[in-house]
Write an enzyme that holds these catalytic residues in place. Structure first.
Site, PDB file in Angstrom:
ATOM      1  N   THR A 200     -18.814 -15.252   5.946  1.00 45.45           N
ATOM      2  CA  THR A 200     -18.165 -15.804   4.759  1.00 45.45           C
ATOM      3  C   THR A 200     -16.992 -16.674   5.191  1.00 45.45           C
ATOM      4  O   THR A 200     -16.266 -16.351   6.120  1.00 45.45           O
ATOM      5  CB  THR A 200     -17.685 -14.686   3.820  1.00 45.45           C
ATOM      6  OG1 THR A 200     -16.821 -13.791   4.537  1.00 45.45           O
ATOM      7  CG2 THR A 200     -18.870 -13.901   3.281  1.00 45.45           C
TER       8      THR A 200
ATOM      9  N   GLY B 186     -14.788 -10.838  -2.281  1.00 44.05           N
ATOM     10  CA  GLY B 186     -15.663 -10.584  -1.140  1.00 44.05           C
ATOM     11  C   GLY B 186     -16.623  -9.438  -1.391  1.00 44.05           C
ATOM     12  O   GLY B 186     -17.771  -9.446  -0.920  1.00 44.05           O
ATOM     13  N   ASP B 187     -16.177  -8.447  -2.144  1.00 43.68           N
ATOM     14  CA  ASP B 187     -17.042  -7.313  -2.480  1.00 43.68           C
ATOM     15  C   ASP B 187     -18.134  -7.737  -3.458  1.00 43.68           C
ATOM     16  O   ASP B 187     -19.283  -7.292  -3.358  1.00 43.68           O
ATOM     17  CB  ASP B 187     -16.207  -6.176  -3.066  1.00 43.68           C
ATOM     18  CG  ASP B 187     -15.085  -5.747  -2.136  1.00 43.68           C
ATOM     19  OD1 ASP B 187     -15.323  -5.699  -0.913  1.00 43.68           O
ATOM     20  OD2 ASP B 187     -13.978  -5.492  -2.634  1.00 43.68           O
TER      21      ASP B 187
ATOM     22  N   TYR C 291     -11.551  -6.489   7.912  1.00 46.69           N
ATOM     23  CA  TYR C 291     -10.366  -6.096   8.690  1.00 46.69           C
ATOM     24  C   TYR C 291      -9.109  -6.098   7.830  1.00 46.69           C
ATOM     25  O   TYR C 291      -8.853  -7.029   7.075  1.00 46.69           O
ATOM     26  CB  TYR C 291     -10.184  -7.045   9.874  1.00 46.69           C
ATOM     27  CG  TYR C 291      -8.900  -6.812  10.632  1.00 46.69           C
ATOM     28  CD1 TYR C 291      -8.680  -5.606  11.291  1.00 46.69           C
ATOM     29  CD2 TYR C 291      -7.907  -7.790  10.675  1.00 46.69           C
ATOM     30  CE1 TYR C 291      -7.495  -5.374  11.975  1.00 46.69           C
ATOM     31  CE2 TYR C 291      -6.723  -7.573  11.363  1.00 46.69           C
ATOM     32  CZ  TYR C 291      -6.524  -6.357  12.003  1.00 46.69           C
ATOM     33  OH  TYR C 291      -5.346  -6.128  12.679  1.00 46.69           O
TER      34      TYR C 291
ATOM     35  N   TYR D 110       0.822  -1.212   0.000  1.00 48.19           N
ATOM     36  CA  TYR D 110       0.000   0.000   0.000  1.00 48.19           C
ATOM     37  C   TYR D 110       0.857   1.263   0.000  1.00 48.19           C
ATOM     38  O   TYR D 110       1.904   1.322   0.641  1.00 48.19           O
ATOM     39  CB  TYR D 110      -0.882   0.052   1.252  1.00 48.19           C
ATOM     40  CG  TYR D 110      -2.060  -0.896   1.245  1.00 48.19           C
ATOM     41  CD1 TYR D 110      -3.036  -0.823   0.250  1.00 48.19           C
ATOM     42  CD2 TYR D 110      -2.210  -1.844   2.248  1.00 48.19           C
ATOM     43  CE1 TYR D 110      -4.118  -1.672   0.259  1.00 48.19           C
ATOM     44  CE2 TYR D 110      -3.296  -2.708   2.256  1.00 48.19           C
ATOM     45  CZ  TYR D 110      -4.243  -2.622   1.263  1.00 48.19           C
ATOM     46  OH  TYR D 110      -5.319  -3.456   1.261  1.00 48.19           O
TER      47      TYR D 110
END
Length: 322
Positions: A230, A262-263, A170, A107
């Protein structure tokens, strides 16, 4: 009357990724895309025919223009972006792996325009303009101002009786489990729909056992109308407040890119939920997640035929409307 089906807020970054077999250390070219949890959900919902608005803070430069332009191209309303003349867009780098070498993410998002924004930059009344408000646990981790905007949107939405979905999501590179658990707990307690990964439930709140036991632990702690757990290759389950449990196995898939799966799942679930069908949402969620993993990039760039087949397989009577 609500102007949108779903309203969401968060950071979208520029994504630089290597081609399979290349390393960031030696690559001479990279692929450029965009990615952010909330906008990934927004794109998937828009491609399902939903009316979606995404709010954020972006700099007036080519990267800001790239992010907004790409989201608009997929049908997301970007008119609620707050534009700033100074600052930068967050960036992340994907060192694409192949078994047994894992994909690695680097990142470069500290000090981005959204992280240093003023909480007044986003009008919390936006939360009342959708049928549902979608938030994630990533945004509050970016900065105190982002946490404040998230809280204001949540407060405005719940005060107006707007259902709120929260995806815990998270990120260990942004904050510690203790800080995340303390900050997210009051937000999760206001959720209508709570999405949480099995691993996140253990990391943040020490929940363990079977998937049903973990879901019940989350439900007892936060009392959402629907708890969605999930579990990756083990599928997903949803637990409603009346004690009903829905389960859905994962769909076999030849994975090209896991990022954003996941989105896509969250978007599929919300699509079914907006039609009043939790079971449909779960079926559609796992199918959209699988389809997303066949596409490079964060976004679930699926054709109308892909989506129609997915909806039919999940048992939906919904028709895509553009």
């Amino acid at each position: 009357m609500a102007g949108y089906d779903v309203v969401t807020f968060g950071e979208t970054m520029i994504r630089f990724s290597t081609a399979p077999g290349e390393r960031l250390e030696t690559a001479t070219t990279v692929e450029i895309g965009i990615g952010g949890a909330e906008s990934n959900v927004a794109v998937a919902l828009a491609r399902l025919g939903r009316r979606v608005a995404w709010a954020s803070v972006l700099p007036r430069n080519p990267f800001g223009a790239r992010i907004a332009g790409e989201l608009r191209r997929h049908g997301v309303d970007t008119t609620h972006i707050h534009w700033v003349d100074q600052g930068r867009a967050g960036v992340y780098y994907l060192d694409t792996g192949a078994a047994p070498r894992p994909t690695q993410v680097l990142y470069d998002r500290a000090g981005s325009a959204i992280a240093v924004c003023n909480p007044e930059d986003i009008d919390p009344a936006l939360a009342t303009r959708g049928r549902l408000l979608h938030l994630t646990g990533i945004t509050p981790a970016l900065s105190p101002s982002c946490a404040e905007i998230t809280r204001r949107l949540l407060t405005a939405g719940t005060a107006a009786g707007i259902p709120v979905s929260i995806d815990v999501n998270y990120r260990s590179r942004l904050w510690t489990p203790k800080a995340a658990a303390e900050t997210l707990a009051p937000l999760c307690s206001e959720a209508t729909i709570l999405f949480c990964g099995r691993n996140d439930a253990g990391t943040l709140w020490g929940l363990s056992g079977s998937d049903e036991e973990v879901a019940r632990g989350l439900a007892e702690r936060f009392d959402p109308a629907v708890t969605v757990l999930t579990a990756g290759a083990d599928g997903a389950l949803a637990l409603t407040r009346d004690g009903t449990i829905y389960r859905e196995p994962a769909v076999p898939v030849d994975v090209i890119d896991r990022v954003g799966a996941g989105d896509a799942f969250a978007a599929g679930f919300l699509h079914g939920y907006l039609d009043g069908d939790v079971a449909l949402g779960l079926r559609l969620g796992v199918r959209l997640a699988a389809l997303k993993m066949t596409v490079r990039g964060d976004l679930a760039v699926l054709s109308d035929d892909d989506i129609a087949a997915c909806l039919a397989d999940a048992g939906s009577s919904h028709t895509i409307v553009r």
